[in-house]
Motif scaffolding. Structure first.
Motif, PDB file in Angstrom:
ATOM      1  N   GLY A 172       0.934  -1.063   0.158  1.00 53.74           N
ATOM      2  CA  GLY A 172      -0.128   0.344   0.285  1.00 53.74           C
ATOM      3  C   GLY A 172       0.890   1.575   0.000  1.00 53.74           C
ATOM      4  N   PRO A 173       0.055   2.747   0.269  1.00 57.12           N
ATOM      5  CA  PRO A 173       1.379   3.595  -0.110  1.00 57.12           C
ATOM      6  C   PRO A 173       2.402   3.508   0.667  1.00 57.12           C
ATOM      7  CG  PRO A 173      -1.223   4.198   1.435  1.00 57.12           C
ATOM      8  CD  PRO A 173      -1.013   2.906   0.952  1.00 57.12           C
ATOM      9  N   VAL A 174       2.283   2.540   2.204  1.00 56.11           N
ATOM     10  CA  VAL A 174       3.298   2.975   3.637  1.00 56.11           C
ATOM     11  C   VAL A 174       4.075   2.274   2.481  1.00 56.11           C
ATOM     12  CG1 VAL A 174       4.069   2.169   5.258  1.00 56.11           C
ATOM     13  CG2 VAL A 174       1.759   3.742   5.351  1.00 56.11           C
ATOM     14  N   GLY A 175       4.145   0.793   2.355  1.00 60.30           N
ATOM     15  CA  GLY A 175       4.696  -0.312   1.727  1.00 60.30           C
ATOM     16  C   GLY A 175       5.638   0.456   0.532  1.00 60.30           C
ATOM     17  N   LEU A 176       5.357   1.137  -0.581  1.00 59.09           N
ATOM     18  CA  LEU A 176       5.613   2.014  -1.465  1.00 59.09           C
ATOM     19  C   LEU A 176       6.817   2.909  -0.410  1.00 59.09           C
ATOM     20  CD1 LEU A 176       2.858   2.440  -3.556  1.00 59.09           C
ATOM     21  CD2 LEU A 176       4.408   0.675  -3.858  1.00 59.09           C
ATOM     22  N   CYS A 177       6.645   3.620   0.134  1.00 60.49           N
ATOM     23  CA  CYS A 177       7.713   4.726   0.019  1.00 60.49           C
ATOM     24  C   CYS A 177       8.402   3.749   1.618  1.00 60.49           C
ATOM     25  CB  CYS A 177       6.754   5.761   1.178  1.00 60.49           C
ATOM     26  SG  CYS A 177       6.006   6.689   0.731  1.00 60.49           S
ATOM     27  N   GLY A 178       8.577   2.744   1.732  1.00 59.26           N
ATOM     28  CA  GLY A 178       9.326   1.087   2.161  1.00 59.26           C
ATOM     29  C   GLY A 178      10.365   1.397   1.127  1.00 59.26           C
ATOM     30  N   VAL A 179       9.218   0.466   0.028  1.00 53.29           N
ATOM     31  CA  VAL A 179      10.792   0.579  -1.163  1.00 53.29           C
ATOM     32  C   VAL A 179      11.454   2.118  -2.354  1.00 53.29           C
ATOM     33  CG1 VAL A 179      10.150  -0.230  -3.927  1.00 53.29           C
ATOM     34  CG2 VAL A 179       8.846  -0.960  -2.447  1.00 53.29           C
ATOM     35  N   ALA A 180      10.983   2.639  -2.012  1.00 50.34           N
ATOM     36  CA  ALA A 180      10.859   4.286  -1.899  1.00 50.34           C
ATOM     37  C   ALA A 180      12.449   4.475  -0.842  1.00 50.34           C
ATOM     38  CB  ALA A 180      10.683   5.172  -2.006  1.00 50.34           C
ATOM     39  N   GLY A 181      12.205   4.004  -0.137  1.00 49.06           N
ATOM     40  CA  GLY A 181      13.721   4.162   1.137  1.00 49.06           C
ATOM     41  C   GLY A 181      14.472   3.778   0.947  1.00 49.06           C
ATOM     42  N   ALA A 182      14.099   2.041   0.457  1.00 48.14           N
ATOM     43  CA  ALA A 182      15.298   1.004   0.489  1.00 48.14           C
ATOM     44  C   ALA A 182      16.305   1.375  -0.540  1.00 48.14           C
ATOM     45  CB  ALA A 182      14.789  -0.499   0.333  1.00 48.14           C
ATOM     46  N   ARG A 183      15.227   2.217  -1.512  1.00 50.57           N
ATOM     47  CA  ARG A 183      15.809   2.692  -3.024  1.00 50.57           C
ATOM     48  C   ARG A 183      17.287   3.517  -2.618  1.00 50.57           C
ATOM     49  NH1 ARG A 183      14.117   4.080  -9.099  1.00 50.57           N
ATOM     50  NH2 ARG A 183      12.513   5.218  -7.831  1.00 50.57           N
ATOM     51  N   LEU A 184      16.598   4.371  -1.583  1.00 50.22           N
ATOM     52  CA  LEU A 184      17.374   6.336  -1.730  1.00 50.22           C
ATOM     53  C   LEU A 184      18.577   5.423  -0.797  1.00 50.22           C
ATOM     54  CD1 LEU A 184      14.166   7.609  -0.846  1.00 50.22           C
ATOM     55  CD2 LEU A 184      16.073   8.635  -2.342  1.00 50.22           C
ATOM     56  N   ARG A 185      17.735   4.172  -0.125  1.00 46.22           N
ATOM     57  CA  ARG A 185      19.619   4.130   1.319  1.00 46.22           C
ATOM     58  C   ARG A 185      20.517   2.994   0.264  1.00 46.22           C
ATOM     59  NH1 ARG A 185      19.305   5.767   6.600  1.00 46.22           N
ATOM     60  NH2 ARG A 185      20.255   3.682   7.601  1.00 46.22           N
ATOM     61  N   GLY A 186      20.630   2.755  -0.774  1.00 46.87           N
ATOM     62  CA  GLY A 186      20.994   2.125  -1.412  1.00 46.87           C
ATOM     63  C   GLY A 186      21.305   0.404  -1.895  1.00 46.87           C
ATOM     64  N   ALA A 187      19.688   0.089  -1.281  1.00 48.08           N
ATOM     65  CA  ALA A 187      19.371  -1.053  -2.317  1.00 48.08           C
ATOM     66  C   ALA A 187      20.293  -1.419  -3.303  1.00 48.08           C
ATOM     67  CB  ALA A 187      18.495  -1.960  -1.184  1.00 48.08           C
ATOM     68  N   GLY A 188      20.221  -3.390  -3.359  1.00 47.13           N
ATOM     69  CA  GLY A 188      20.364  -3.876  -4.951  1.00 47.13           C
ATOM     70  C   GLY A 188      19.567  -4.343  -5.214  1.00 47.13           C
ATOM     71  N   ARG A 189      19.101  -5.687  -4.923  1.00 43.20           N
ATOM     72  CA  ARG A 189      17.463  -6.351  -5.058  1.00 43.20           C
ATOM     73  C   ARG A 189      16.711  -5.876  -4.245  1.00 43.20           C
ATOM     74  NH1 ARG A 189      17.585 -12.638  -6.750  1.00 43.20           N
ATOM     75  NH2 ARG A 189      15.833 -12.503  -7.429  1.00 43.20           N
TER      76      ARG A 189
END
Ligand code: NAD
Ligand code: ZN
Length: 357
Positions: A176-193
């Motif tokens: 949902g919107p919270v998890g989507l921001c979790g996805v965006a946050g993970a990318r901003l933090r440098g996650a690979g996969r």
């Protein structure tokens, strides 16, 4: 003043109340844009924090300052502001220890729609205006801005708490919107996969946009098994939980590697009893010794947090407006928007109500 309130568990309605008084360091704000939260749904229809009577709902708002107290320095009537969902008492012991969202006891920084009237009124009270309001940047759309007070702040916290290293593999359970921001946050933090676990087509589209590399449907089989399969049995370095019921902890622990963090941002709203429990898998958790660490947090609030989130948006790091799938015009549309959040049709991510004074 008029507001959309929780009348009692399971019932909402419009009510009239006196205009709130403005203390010397406080502000009275009128809404510019509002958004209902899944937490409002847990609160009203699941009675998750207990009963509330005639409490105005809502904690996600942009607004225009209507009145300030005599000691407020940085805000004046007419200013357009971001209103954080969480408005801590910044002088308290918990804030000084670094946990402002928990001032005055667990979840105590969460005042709006918890133990004081929320933002779904034609005006509302903000404590400590200089600390708990931020100026709305020129050029930020209302649809984007209204995602900052809770969605970005909470979802990004999910990633911040997860100790994501550059190249980490991350699973986000619930998009949902919270998890989507979790996805965006993970990318901003440098996650690979980044595994995004969810099914709603609208969410899947935005998850890919925000950086998900793999989409998993929890309806196609056990989530942990599917991710273990795709990672050659290794699992993930970090899990962000942003949806599901208590059983989702089983997936989270089972898919996490030793040394990982399971970062929960979900509001386990189902169940009313103080004897309710959240299960953990004994073997998957290494009998309690597998170095699989659980972190939890309530949305960070306050001015600096909002200013930093605004920097992320204003410099094009992510576009929160992609989540605004249903945009209503007019304060009177709030009830419809909240009911939509409860019903969660397949094409919904987040409803937004533009009030514009
Ligand atoms: P949402 O309901 O829009 O999204 C959650 C999604 O998870 C739903 O689409 C649901 O179908 C899905 N889901 C259900 N079971 C699942 C499973 N087993 N695996 C994966 N996905 C599953 O909710 P939201 O608005 O994104 O909010 C997410 C949660 O965060 C809510 O519980 C909300 O109350 C909570 N929340 C917490 C904070 C905080 O401060 N920690 C702040 C805001 C919201
Ligand atoms: Zn919320």
């Amino acid at each position: 003043m008029k507001g959309l309130a929780m009348l009692k568990i399971g019932e909402i309605g419009w009510i009239e109340k006196d205009r709130p008084a403005c203390g010397p360091r406080d502000a009275i704000v009128k809404p510019l844009a509002l958004a209902p939260c899944t937490s409002d749904v847990h609160t009203v229809w699941e009675g998750a924090i207990g009963d509330r009577h005639n409490l105005i709902l809502g904690h996600e708002a942009l607004g225009i300052v209507d009145e300030v107290g005599s000691e407020v320095k940085d805000f004046k009537p007419g200013d357009r502001v971001i209103v954080p969902a969480i408005t801590p008492d910044w002088e308290t012991e918990a804030a000084q220890r670094g946990f402002p969202s928990q001032t005055g006891g667990p979840l105590g920084g969460w005042k709006f729609s918890n133990f004081k009237d929320g933002v779904f009124g034609d005006c509302f009270h903000v404590n400590l205006a200089d600390y708990n309001l931020a100026h709305l940047p020129e050029g930020m759309s209302l649809e984007a801005g209204v995602m900052l007070p809770d969605m970005l702040s909470t979802g990004f916290m999910g990633a911040e708490n997860a100790n994501i290293q550059i190249g980490s593999t991350v699973a986000v359970l619930g998009i949902g919107p919270v998890g989507l921001c979790g996805v965006a946050g993970a990318r901003l933090r440098g996650a690979g996969r980044i595994f995004a676990v969810g099914t709603r087509p609208a969410s899947v589209r935005v998850a890919k946009e925000y950086g998900a590399t793999d989409i998993i449907s929890y309806k196609d089989g056990n989530t942990a098994d599917q991710i273990l399969d795709r990672t050659g049995g290794a699992g993930v370095d970090a899990v962000i939980i942003a949806g599901g019921g208590p059983d989702i902890m089983m997936d989270a622990i089972n898919v996490a590697k030793p040394g990982s963090v399971i970062s929960n941002i979900n509001y386990f709203g189902s169940g009313l009893g103080d004897q309710d429990v959240i299960p953990l898998p004994r073997v998957g958790w290494g009998f309690g010794m597998a170095d699989k660490n659980i972190m939890t947090g309530l949305c960070p609030g306050g001015r600096v947090r909002m200013e930093r989130l605004a920097e992320v948006v204003m410099h094009g790091r992510m576009d929160p407006a992609l989540m605004a799938t249903h945009v209503f015009k007019g304060f009177d549309k709030l009830e419809e928007a909240l009911l939509l959040m409860k019903d969660k049709p397949k094409d919904l991510i987040k409803p937004v109500v533009i009030v514009e004074q």
